[in-house]
Scaffold this motif. Structure first.
Motif, PDB file in Angstrom:
ATOM      1  N   ALA A 279       0.839  -1.112   0.114  1.00 39.76           N
ATOM      2  CA  ALA A 279       0.029   0.230   0.126  1.00 39.76           C
ATOM      3  C   ALA A 279       0.891   1.118  -0.115  1.00 39.76           C
ATOM      4  CB  ALA A 279      -0.825   0.054   1.179  1.00 39.76           C
ATOM      5  N   ALA A 280       2.175   1.193   0.367  1.00 37.47           N
ATOM      6  CA  ALA A 280       3.006   2.230   0.372  1.00 37.47           C
ATOM      7  C   ALA A 280       3.217   2.963  -1.211  1.00 37.47           C
ATOM      8  CB  ALA A 280       4.322   2.099   0.893  1.00 37.47           C
ATOM      9  N   CYS A 281       2.995   4.291  -1.345  1.00 31.40           N
ATOM     10  CA  CYS A 281       3.361   5.068  -2.718  1.00 31.40           C
ATOM     11  C   CYS A 281       4.472   4.591  -3.233  1.00 31.40           C
ATOM     12  CB  CYS A 281       3.126   6.340  -2.379  1.00 31.40           C
ATOM     13  SG  CYS A 281       1.738   6.973  -1.681  1.00 31.40           S
ATOM     14  N   ALA A 282       5.700   4.760  -2.645  1.00 28.01           N
ATOM     15  CA  ALA A 282       7.010   4.257  -3.196  1.00 28.01           C
ATOM     16  C   ALA A 282       7.179   2.912  -3.799  1.00 28.01           C
ATOM     17  CB  ALA A 282       8.009   4.603  -2.063  1.00 28.01           C
ATOM     18  N   SER A 283       6.356   2.015  -3.291  1.00 31.68           N
ATOM     19  CA  SER A 283       6.409   0.634  -3.599  1.00 31.68           C
ATOM     20  C   SER A 283       5.746   0.301  -5.132  1.00 31.68           C
ATOM     21  CB  SER A 283       5.466  -0.479  -2.800  1.00 31.68           C
ATOM     22  OG  SER A 283       4.068  -0.090  -2.844  1.00 31.68           O
ATOM     23  N   CYS A 284       5.063   1.398  -5.649  1.00 33.89           N
ATOM     24  CA  CYS A 284       4.808   1.542  -7.103  1.00 33.89           C
ATOM     25  C   CYS A 284       5.398   2.418  -7.835  1.00 33.89           C
ATOM     26  CB  CYS A 284       3.137   1.407  -7.069  1.00 33.89           C
ATOM     27  SG  CYS A 284       2.325  -0.156  -6.835  1.00 33.89           S
ATOM     28  N   ARG A 294      15.058  11.660  -1.954  1.00 37.18           N
ATOM     29  CA  ARG A 294      15.574  12.804  -1.230  1.00 37.18           C
ATOM     30  C   ARG A 294      14.622  13.385  -0.423  1.00 37.18           C
ATOM     31  NH1 ARG A 294      17.874  14.345  -6.205  1.00 37.18           N
ATOM     32  NH2 ARG A 294      20.174  13.917  -6.263  1.00 37.18           N
ATOM     33  N   ASN A 295      13.168  13.332  -0.814  1.00 36.81           N
ATOM     34  CA  ASN A 295      12.130  13.839  -0.156  1.00 36.81           C
ATOM     35  C   ASN A 295      11.137  12.862   0.559  1.00 36.81           C
ATOM     36  OD1 ASN A 295      12.873  16.373  -1.343  1.00 36.81           O
ATOM     37  ND2 ASN A 295      11.259  16.242  -2.761  1.00 36.81           N
ATOM     38  N   GLY A 296      11.865  11.664   0.812  1.00 40.21           N
ATOM     39  CA  GLY A 296      11.386  10.739   1.626  1.00 40.21           C
ATOM     40  C   GLY A 296      10.349   9.722   0.855  1.00 40.21           C
ATOM     41  N   GLN A 300       2.268  10.977  -0.745  1.00 39.92           N
ATOM     42  CA  GLN A 300       0.986  11.929  -0.453  1.00 39.92           C
ATOM     43  C   GLN A 300       1.531  13.215   0.154  1.00 39.92           C
ATOM     44  OE1 GLN A 300       1.977   8.903   0.762  1.00 39.92           O
ATOM     45  NE2 GLN A 300       1.487   8.994   3.076  1.00 39.92           N
ATOM     46  N   ASP A 301       2.062  13.480   0.780  1.00 37.39           N
ATOM     47  CA  ASP A 301       2.483  14.789   1.324  1.00 37.39           C
ATOM     48  C   ASP A 301       2.279  15.968   0.403  1.00 37.39           C
ATOM     49  OD1 ASP A 301       2.656  13.597   3.786  1.00 37.39           O
ATOM     50  OD2 ASP A 301       5.068  14.050   3.884  1.00 37.39           O
ATOM     51  N   CYS A 302       2.645  15.486  -0.881  1.00 40.17           N
ATOM     52  CA  CYS A 302       2.804  16.469  -1.915  1.00 40.17           C
ATOM     53  C   CYS A 302       1.850  16.212  -3.104  1.00 40.17           C
ATOM     54  CB  CYS A 302       3.960  16.985  -2.429  1.00 40.17           C
ATOM     55  SG  CYS A 302       5.333  17.478  -1.289  1.00 40.17           S
TER      56      CYS A 302
END
Length: 515
Positions: A279-284, A294-296, A300-302
């Protein structure tokens, strides 16, 4: 009663035969012409068709042979039973015989015949079919069948499996236009099924063998390879195979909103059992992360789920609010290293290549330009420079003096711009403003009485400049001031009294003498 002798009996027989032969010969003598080929066998027997002069009896004789026509008239069916003229008129009014063996006794005109007076009116596409399409040549027209399948056997893809009542599903306008109601057989065609060709499910056109379960037709479309069972309708809908009704949030806790809602399952789930997705954004989206981590990992923060390229990041939080054109600029236009801290905050940091002034005006572009647009109206006040714009200078286009955007290349003296307008050819110096003003080049304020050693008195005050200053190549200051320099031709004394004309004459009038 005594019996007749045998000789008398034989005589009577011979007499009768001779009488019949005579009648036949008599009939041939009065016959108006040969019968048509179909009636040739009755040519020696007039009584087969004629009985005296009674037309009614004659019609009855016709119907004795043409029984099917008589049946039509009785049943008010067929052409002879439906066509009004055929029921009212005698047979001979339409069918004339004795016209010869080759005569057409039927007299049918296929081009003019109105099929409405038959048991098979031509409707739909039938009027465009040639007669021979249904009526075999040489065969009586009444023998043509009115049963669909008799003509359309070759068109019957069901191969007789659905019977002969083609009209139950098809219509006579278009064979392919089907009005069959599939719901009558317990399987209503809704959604995407309504537009599917029959043979897609009924491949052999033997319709009773078609499956009714989803998996029966869609097994080859099952990307789950059977891992989700055969109840496709639990997730998929009949509107479209790709339209899934699976409640992803209720079942997994991960709501498919905005852009996620339009993705195919395989975009996130690489395995048929769908248990491999994170479910983590970065995984996809690791491959889409221009920040390279660099921005973690909290994308979804941005970013939002509507569009990856759209960012909800508030740039004002960095101390550099994006206003004007900056608000529409792509992030990487300023952050070329994909790291926020690397972006410059001064104008020249991004716009140095756009600086048409070549650095002459410094790096504070905002002192003149504004973020609404680089070439937008410029807030430059020329009055704050060493050359305030007064008179016509205030309305003159910048390019009239500044041929390039390197503004400091332009001089600030009059002659720098007006050398080509100088009628004095530089003989009066470069300080044009001593005589001219900025309101109009032709308007000048030179005072000959105070600015020279030759005050203009008398007639001199109204004399044009060129009358004395006639040579443009001679400096005005070098113009001689002696009277004879201008009035030598007017001297009646021919120079006998010298060059000081003013000792006797006045400037009011040359003929006026000082007394």
């Amino acid at each position: 009663m005594p019996s007749l002798p045998i000789t008398r009996v034989l005589g009577l027989i011979v007499l009768m035969a001779l009488s019949a032969t005579a009648d036949a010969q008599l009939s041939r003598l009065v016959m108006p012409g040969k019968l048509t080929e179909a009636h040739a066998e009755f040519e020696g027997d007039c009584g087969a068709c004629h009985s005296g002069n009674s037309e009614a009896v004659q019609d009855a004789l016709c119907l004795d042979c043409h029984t099917e026509v008589g049946d039509d008239i009785t049943a008010a069916a067929g052409f002879h039973g439906l066509f009004d003229a055929a029921t009212r008129n005698d047979c001979v009014s339409c069918h004339t015989d004795h016209e010869g063996r080759d005569a057409d006794i039927v007299g049918l005109n296929g081009g003019l015949f109105d099929h409405r007076w038959t048991d098979f009116p031509l409707t739909g596409a039938h009027p465009g079919v040639p007669c021979t399409g249904c009526h075999a040549p040489g065969d009586p027209h009444r023998n043509a069948s009115t049963v669909c399948v008799d003509c359309h056997t070759d068109d019957d893809v069901h191969q007789g499996g659905l019977g002969a009542a083609c009209h139950d599903c098809h219509n006579d306008s278009d064979w392919a236009d089907i009005s069959f109601d599939h719901a009558e057989f317990g399987f209503r065609l809704t959604g995407g099924h309504a537009n599917v060709a029959c043979q897609d499910c009924h491949r052999d056109y033997q319709f009773d063998a078609a499956p009714t379960s989803c998996n029966g037709c869609h097994a080859v479309d099952d990307v789950h390879a059977g891992s989700k069972g055969t109840r496709c309708d639990q997730c998929h809908s009949v509107n479209t195979w790709s339209g899934i009704s699976f409640d992803h949030f209720a079942e997994t806790g991960f709501a498919l909103t905005a852009g996620h809602g339009g993705l195919v399952c395989e975009a996130c789930h690489s395995q048929p059992d769908y248990k491999d997705a994170d479910a983590a954004c970065a995984s996809c989206h690791a491959a889409d992360d221009h920040h390279q981590g660099r921005n973690g990992a909290e994308c979804q923060d941005c970013h939002n789920t509507i569009r990856w390229s759209e960012s909800d990041f508030d740039h004002a939080e960095t101390g550099y609010e994006l206003v004007g054109k900056h608000a529409d600029v792509a992030c990487n236009a300023c952050h070329q290293s994909d790291h926020a801290a690397d972006a410059p905050t001064e104008c020249s940091g991004c716009h140095q290549a756009d600086d048409v002034h070549a650095g002459q005006l410094g790096t504070d572009c905002a002192s003149c330009h504004q973020p609404d647009g680089w070439p937008a109206p410029i807030r430059f006040d020329h009055d704050l420079t060493a050359f305030p714009l007064i008179g016509l200078h205030a309305t003159t286009a910048c390019s009239a003096c500044h041929e390039s955007q390197r503004f400091h290349d332009v001089g600030s003296t009059c002659i720098d711009c007006h050398a080509s307008d100088d009628p004095h050819n530089g003989t009066l110096g470069e300080n044009c403003a001593s005589c001219h003003n900025a309101n109009d080049w032709a308007v000048w304020s030179f005072d000959h009485n105070t600015q020279t050693d030759f005050p203009l008195t008398g007639a001199h005050a109204d004399t044009s400049c060129g009358a004395c200053h006639s040579d443009p190549d001679v400096a005005l200051s070098a113009t001689p001031m002696q009277c004879d320099a201008c009035h030598r031709r007017d001297d009646p004394h021919n120079g006998e009294f010298g060059t000081r004309c003013d000792q006797c004459h006045t400037t009011v009038d040359f003929s006026e003498l000082i007394r």
